[in-house]
Scaffold this active site. Structure first.
Site, PDB file in Angstrom:
ATOM      1  N   TYR A 286       0.828  -1.213   0.000  1.00  0.00           N
ATOM      2  CA  TYR A 286       0.000   0.000   0.000  1.00  0.00           C
ATOM      3  C   TYR A 286       0.866   1.268   0.000  1.00  0.00           C
ATOM      4  CZ  TYR A 286      -3.603   3.368   1.177  1.00  0.00           C
ATOM      5  OH  TYR A 286      -4.436   4.453   1.157  1.00  0.00           O
ATOM      6  N   GLU A 293       2.056   6.562  -7.023  1.00  0.00           N
ATOM      7  CA  GLU A 293       1.105   7.611  -7.401  1.00  0.00           C
ATOM      8  C   GLU A 293       1.762   8.988  -7.276  1.00  0.00           C
ATOM      9  OE1 GLU A 293      -2.617   7.262  -5.329  1.00  0.00           O
ATOM     10  OE2 GLU A 293      -2.635   5.082  -5.504  1.00  0.00           O
TER      11      GLU A 293
END
EC number: 4.2.1.134
Length: 362
Positions: A286, A293
């Site tokens: 994660y 991103e």
């Protein structure tokens, strides 16, 4: 040669439907307990009043009992539960009027007949109240339809992300680093499909189909779709960058265990290895996905500055332009805040499902 068998101390109590026998033996081995012709036969080796030895006794019950006793052995004693054939109160335990010397009342569990009737009445009232409460809860006529929808949704998402992961893995082994540069053109259609379908997770939380909190679902779904559709989908220059490979790979790995876990949960199945993977795999992937991103945003800012794409010019007399790169810089801060919120939520879930079980206080 072993010495003669001895009788242990036995304590007894009763309820209207049950008899309780507590045999004072510790470290019990090889217990043999049977009921034949309404007589309980007991034989076991253990540590009692006469040390470690073979202890045995027989009890002929006052009235008929069920022939299958339930035995529970602990380190300090042995407990036997016998069911009466008829629910009534016995004046004594044994058929013989004179109580055997090894037998005594169990005052820890002893109740008078009136107390036992009160206890029985309370249990019946509790059962009736529970049935009344359950009858008041309206039955959902669409329960099976909702469950079927959730199973299909999680199955489709699992198959979609599995296709992405397997395809990227195979291409990586065959092409090596060259697979980094055309990941978007090869995988984007399936990723578009999966991430568009993921909008249903927000809807599921909104209408109460699932108990997942709304905010973490919104942050993850809209965050990913912003990167996928706005950053990557609108800039051809970004589509050939290696970061796309890592972004898609980290996204898909996390979902490989999340969706099958929820799919099995819909039908009441919990597979412990899958539960552990679902609440553990996210720990490295994660944050890596969030870092990917952020790299996408940082690499796209110069391109948006050069092209002026999505920048908004306000009409006179303000004559001000809202630069999209500035919006991306603000979003970059929000991204890390969102990662922190979701990380905290996932950590709480992991602690809830995998943390040490709290022992109930007696």
């Amino acid at each position: 040669m072993a010495g003669p068998s001895l009788r242990p101390h036995v304590h007894w109590a009763q309820r209207h439907r049950e008899l309780f026998l507590r045999v004072e033996l510790s470290d019990v081995r090889n217990p043999d307990i049977t009921i034949t012709d309404n007589v309980l036969h007991f034989r076991a080796q253990g540590h009692g009043a006469k040390g470690d030895n073979i202890y045995e006794f027989e009890i002929e019950f006052l009235e008929p009992v069920e022939p299958k006793p339930v035995c529970r052995v602990t380190q300090r004693q042995l407990n036997i539960t016998v069911q009466k054939k008829e629910s009534n109160w016995w004046e004594r335990l044994t058929k013989q009027e004179k109580r055997p010397l090894f037998l005594a009342p169990d005052f820890d569990r002893w109740l008078d007949e009136s107390d036992a009737e009160m206890e029985l009445k309370e249990k019946e009232e509790e059962k009736i109240n529970k049935m009344k409460i359950e009858s008041r809860v309206p039955k959902d006529p669409f329960k099976h339809l909702k469950k079927g929808y959730l199973i299909m949704y999680n199955l489709v998402q699992f198959l979609g992300f599995s296709w992405i992961f397997v395809n990227m893995t195979v291409r990586l082994f065959i092409l090596g680093k060259d697979s980094f540069y055309d990941t978007f053109h090869t995988i984007s259609d399936m990723m578009y499909f999966c991430q568009t379908l993921a909008l249903m997770e927000i809807m599921n939380s909104l209408i109460g189909l699932v108990r997942s909190p709304l905010i973490p679902a919104v942050l993850q779904v809209f965050g990913r779709n912003f990167i996928l559709f706005v950053i990557l989908g609108s800039l051809e220059e970004m589509q050939s960058k290696p970061v796309v490979f890592f972004l898609f790979y980290f996204w898909s790995i996390a979902e490989l265990f999340r969706y099958p876990y929820y799919m099995l949960s819909c039908i009441g199945i919990e597979w412990k290895p899958l539960t552990w993977l679902r609440y553990t795999v996210w720990i490295p992937f994660y944050p890596l996905g969030g870092l990917s991103e952020a790299v996408c945003i940082v690499q796209s800012i110069p391109i948006f500055s050069e092209t002026g794409k999505f920048s908004l010019g306000l009409p006179n007399p303000l004559n001000v332009t809202i630069q999209f790169p500035f919006v991306l810089q603000i979003y970059l801060i929000a991204l890390f805040l969102g990662i922190f919120v979701n990380f905290r939520h996932l950590y709480k879930q992991r602690k809830q499902h995998l943390g040490p079980k709290k022992r109930k206080m007696k």
